[in-house]
Design a protein around this motif. Structure first.
Motif, PDB file in Angstrom:
ATOM      1  N   LYS A  17      -2.246  -8.567  -5.424  1.00 21.20           N
ATOM      2  CA  LYS A  17      -1.670  -7.791  -4.329  1.00 21.20           C
ATOM      3  C   LYS A  17      -0.378  -7.073  -4.693  1.00 21.20           C
ATOM      4  CE  LYS A  17       0.744 -11.553  -1.936  1.00 21.20           C
ATOM      5  NZ  LYS A  17       0.858 -12.240  -0.648  1.00 21.20           N
ATOM      6  N   SER A  18       0.286  -7.445  -5.774  1.00 17.12           N
ATOM      7  CA  SER A  18       1.519  -6.746  -6.163  1.00 17.12           C
ATOM      8  C   SER A  18       1.241  -5.567  -7.094  1.00 17.12           C
ATOM      9  CB  SER A  18       2.487  -7.720  -6.827  1.00 17.12           C
ATOM     10  OG  SER A  18       1.917  -8.250  -8.000  1.00 17.12           O
ATOM     11  N   ALA A  34      -6.848  -6.680  -4.356  1.00 17.21           N
ATOM     12  CA  ALA A  34      -5.893  -7.120  -3.342  1.00 17.21           C
ATOM     13  C   ALA A  34      -4.661  -6.223  -3.318  1.00 17.21           C
ATOM     14  CB  ALA A  34      -5.477  -8.567  -3.597  1.00 17.21           C
ATOM     15  N   GLY A  35      -4.522  -5.335  -4.289  1.00 12.75           N
ATOM     16  CA  GLY A  35      -3.359  -4.458  -4.381  1.00 12.75           C
ATOM     17  C   GLY A  35      -3.637  -3.077  -3.839  1.00 12.75           C
ATOM     18  N   SER A  36      -2.831  -2.122  -4.259  1.00  7.76           N
ATOM     19  CA  SER A  36      -2.978  -0.724  -3.853  1.00  7.76           C
ATOM     20  C   SER A  36      -3.630   0.053  -4.978  1.00  7.76           C
ATOM     21  CB  SER A  36      -1.608  -0.111  -3.551  1.00  7.76           C
ATOM     22  OG  SER A  36      -0.995  -0.773  -2.479  1.00  7.76           O
ATOM     23  N   LEU A  37      -4.637   0.829  -4.620  1.00  7.93           N
ATOM     24  CA  LEU A  37      -5.334   1.620  -5.623  1.00  7.93           C
ATOM     25  C   LEU A  37      -5.621   2.997  -5.047  1.00  7.93           C
ATOM     26  CD1 LEU A  37      -7.991   0.357  -8.029  1.00  7.93           C
ATOM     27  CD2 LEU A  37      -8.295   2.545  -6.937  1.00  7.93           C
ATOM     28  N   PHE A  51     -12.597  -5.666  -0.976  1.00  3.45           N
ATOM     29  CA  PHE A  51     -11.231  -5.220  -0.712  1.00  3.45           C
ATOM     30  C   PHE A  51     -10.576  -6.291   0.151  1.00  3.45           C
ATOM     31  CE2 PHE A  51     -12.867  -0.576  -0.899  1.00  3.45           C
ATOM     32  CZ  PHE A  51     -12.827  -0.596  -2.273  1.00  3.45           C
ATOM     33  N   GLU A  52      -9.644  -7.030  -0.419  1.00  3.30           N
ATOM     34  CA  GLU A  52      -8.993  -8.145   0.253  1.00  3.30           C
ATOM     35  C   GLU A  52      -8.067  -7.653   1.374  1.00  3.30           C
ATOM     36  OE1 GLU A  52      -9.787 -11.202  -0.273  1.00  3.30           O
ATOM     37  OE2 GLU A  52     -10.979 -10.947  -2.080  1.00  3.30           O
ATOM     38  N   PRO A  53      -7.634  -8.542   2.294  1.00  2.00           N
ATOM     39  CA  PRO A  53      -6.791  -8.122   3.434  1.00  2.00           C
ATOM     40  C   PRO A  53      -5.511  -7.389   3.026  1.00  2.00           C
ATOM     41  CG  PRO A  53      -7.616 -10.326   3.819  1.00  2.00           C
ATOM     42  CD  PRO A  53      -8.023  -9.958   2.410  1.00  2.00           C
ATOM     43  N   SER A  54      -4.949  -7.698   1.878  1.00  3.04           N
ATOM     44  CA  SER A  54      -3.704  -7.049   1.451  1.00  3.04           C
ATOM     45  C   SER A  54      -3.941  -5.717   0.740  1.00  3.04           C
ATOM     46  CB  SER A  54      -2.931  -7.981   0.504  1.00  3.04           C
ATOM     47  OG  SER A  54      -3.721  -8.296  -0.621  1.00  3.04           O
TER      48      SER A  54
END
Length: 116
Positions: A17-18, A34-37, A51-54
C-alpha cells in the motif's frame, strides 16, 4: 524440511500500500495491488487480479477475473468475472464476461457483459 517451497517457485505479485507506480505493467499469477498505480495493467494468464481496499488504480486494465475492493478510475477489459465489493469504487468503463456488484459498492460506469 524437504517440503519447503522456495519463493522462486511461486508465481504471484504483491504491490504494497505504500507503493506508487506509473507505467505499463504485465503480471502473471495471482496479483494483489494495495498501492497506487497509474498506467496500463495486463495479466498475461487467467490468474485472479485483486485491487485491495487501500488501492488507487487509474488507467486501463486487461485481465481475466478481477476483484475490486479499492478505487478504480479507467477502463476494465475482463475475459471473466469482475466483482465489486462494498468498499469498491469504480468510475469508467467495464467490458467483461460477467459482473457482480455487492451492496454498498459505488459505481459510475458504462458497462457491457457477455454472460455465460
Amino acid at each position: 524440511m524437504d517440503n519447503i517451497i522456495s519463493i522462486e517457485e511461486q508465481n504471484f505479485t504483491l504491490i504494497g500500500k505504500s507503493c506508487k507506480l506509473n507505467g505499463n505493467f504485465t503480471f502473471s499469477g495471482a496479483t494483489h495491488l494495495a498501492g497506487s498505480l497509474e498506467g496500463e495493467i495486463h495479466v498475461s494468464d487467467e490468474s485472479l487480479l485483486t485491487f485491495e481496499p487501500s488501492s488507487s488504480i487509474k488507467g486501463k486494465v486487461h485481465c481475466f477475473d478481477l476483484k475490486i475492493y479499492g478505487n478504480v478510475e479507467g477502463e476494465i477489459y475482463s475475459k471473466g468475472l469482475v466483482e465489486v465489493y462494498p468498499t469498491g469504487k469504480l468510475s469508467g468503463l467495464i467490458n467483461s464476461k460477467n459482473l457482480i456488484v455487492h451492496p454498498g459498492a459505488v459505481l459510475n460506469f458504462d458497462g457491457h457483459t457477455k454472460g455465460n
